[in-house]
Motif scaffolding. Structure first.
Motif, PDB file in Angstrom:
ATOM      1  N   LYS A 147       0.821  -1.213   0.000  1.00 46.46           N
ATOM      2  CA  LYS A 147       0.000   0.000   0.000  1.00 46.46           C
ATOM      3  C   LYS A 147       0.857   1.265   0.000  1.00 46.46           C
ATOM      4  CE  LYS A 147      -4.032  -2.091   0.972  1.00 46.46           C
ATOM      5  NZ  LYS A 147      -5.368  -1.929   0.563  1.00 46.46           N
ATOM      6  N   VAL A 148       1.935   1.276   0.777  1.00 43.62           N
ATOM      7  CA  VAL A 148       2.807   2.449   0.836  1.00 43.62           C
ATOM      8  C   VAL A 148       3.518   2.649  -0.506  1.00 43.62           C
ATOM      9  CG1 VAL A 148       4.899   3.379   1.917  1.00 43.62           C
ATOM     10  CG2 VAL A 148       3.107   2.403   3.331  1.00 43.62           C
ATOM     11  N   SER A 160       3.899   5.752  -5.504  1.00 44.24           N
ATOM     12  CA  SER A 160       3.900   5.656  -6.965  1.00 44.24           C
ATOM     13  C   SER A 160       2.855   6.584  -7.561  1.00 44.24           C
ATOM     14  CB  SER A 160       3.625   4.223  -7.405  1.00 44.24           C
ATOM     15  OG  SER A 160       4.632   3.368  -6.961  1.00 44.24           O
ATOM     16  N   VAL A 161       1.667   6.610  -6.968  1.00 37.99           N
ATOM     17  CA  VAL A 161       0.612   7.492  -7.462  1.00 37.99           C
ATOM     18  C   VAL A 161       1.008   8.951  -7.266  1.00 37.99           C
ATOM     19  CG1 VAL A 161      -1.766   8.246  -7.031  1.00 37.99           C
ATOM     20  CG2 VAL A 161      -1.230   5.816  -7.181  1.00 37.99           C
ATOM     21  N   ILE A 162       1.569   9.276  -6.115  1.00 35.69           N
ATOM     22  CA  ILE A 162       2.015  10.660  -5.860  1.00 35.69           C
ATOM     23  C   ILE A 162       3.080  11.062  -6.873  1.00 35.69           C
ATOM     24  CG2 ILE A 162       3.202  12.176  -4.199  1.00 35.69           C
ATOM     25  CD1 ILE A 162       0.347  11.573  -3.409  1.00 35.69           C
ATOM     26  N   GLY A 163       4.038  10.175  -7.142  1.00 33.58           N
ATOM     27  CA  GLY A 163       5.088  10.470  -8.127  1.00 33.58           C
ATOM     28  C   GLY A 163       4.538  10.647  -9.524  1.00 33.58           C
TER      29      GLY A 163
END
Length: 53
Positions: free
Chosen positions: A32-33, A38-41
Protein backbone atom coordinates in the motif's frame (compact mmCIF):
# COMPACT_ATOMS: atom_id res chain seq x y z
CA UNK A 1 -6.09 1.41 7.42
CA UNK A 2 -2.93 -0.48 6.53
CA UNK A 3 -1.78 2.53 4.49
CA UNK A 4 -1.96 4.79 7.54
CA UNK A 5 -0.17 2.34 9.80
CA UNK A 6 2.50 1.82 7.13
CA UNK A 7 3.04 5.56 6.75
CA UNK A 8 3.29 5.91 10.53
CA UNK A 9 5.96 3.23 10.61
CA UNK A 10 7.91 4.87 7.76
CA UNK A 11 7.85 8.41 9.18
CA UNK A 12 7.86 7.62 12.91
CA UNK A 13 10.80 8.96 14.91
CA UNK A 14 12.80 5.88 15.77
CA UNK A 15 14.32 5.47 19.21
CA UNK A 16 17.76 3.88 19.41
CA UNK A 17 17.00 0.88 21.63
CA UNK A 18 13.51 -0.11 20.53
CA UNK A 19 13.07 -3.46 18.79
CA UNK A 20 13.37 -3.30 15.01
CA UNK A 21 10.22 -5.39 14.54
CA UNK A 22 8.15 -2.43 15.64
CA UNK A 23 9.09 -0.52 12.47
CA UNK A 24 9.10 -3.41 10.00
CA UNK A 25 6.31 -3.20 7.42
CA UNK A 26 4.08 -6.16 6.71
CA UNK A 27 3.68 -7.21 3.09
CA UNK A 28 0.26 -5.53 2.86
CA UNK A 29 1.57 -2.28 4.36
CA UNK A 30 4.59 -2.34 2.07
CA UNK A 31 2.34 -2.85 -0.96
CA UNK A 32 0.00 0.00 0.00
CA UNK A 33 2.81 2.45 0.84
CA UNK A 34 4.60 1.67 -2.44
CA UNK A 35 1.39 2.20 -4.42
CA UNK A 36 0.72 5.47 -2.57
CA UNK A 37 4.14 6.91 -3.37
CA UNK A 38 3.90 5.66 -6.97
CA UNK A 39 0.61 7.49 -7.46
CA UNK A 40 2.01 10.66 -5.86
CA UNK A 41 5.09 10.47 -8.13
CA UNK A 42 2.98 9.93 -11.23
CA UNK A 43 0.70 12.87 -10.40
CA UNK A 44 3.68 15.16 -9.76
CA UNK A 45 5.33 14.07 -13.01
CA UNK A 46 2.14 14.80 -14.98
CA UNK A 47 1.77 18.21 -13.34
CA UNK A 48 5.38 19.14 -14.16
CA UNK A 49 4.95 18.02 -17.78
CA UNK A 50 1.75 20.07 -18.10
CA UNK A 51 3.38 23.16 -16.58
CA UNK A 52 6.44 22.92 -18.84
CA UNK A 53 4.45 22.40 -22.04
Amino acid sequence: MSLLSGLRKVFHKKRPFEPIDRYRLTSEEREKVTAFFSVIGAVLTIIVIILIA
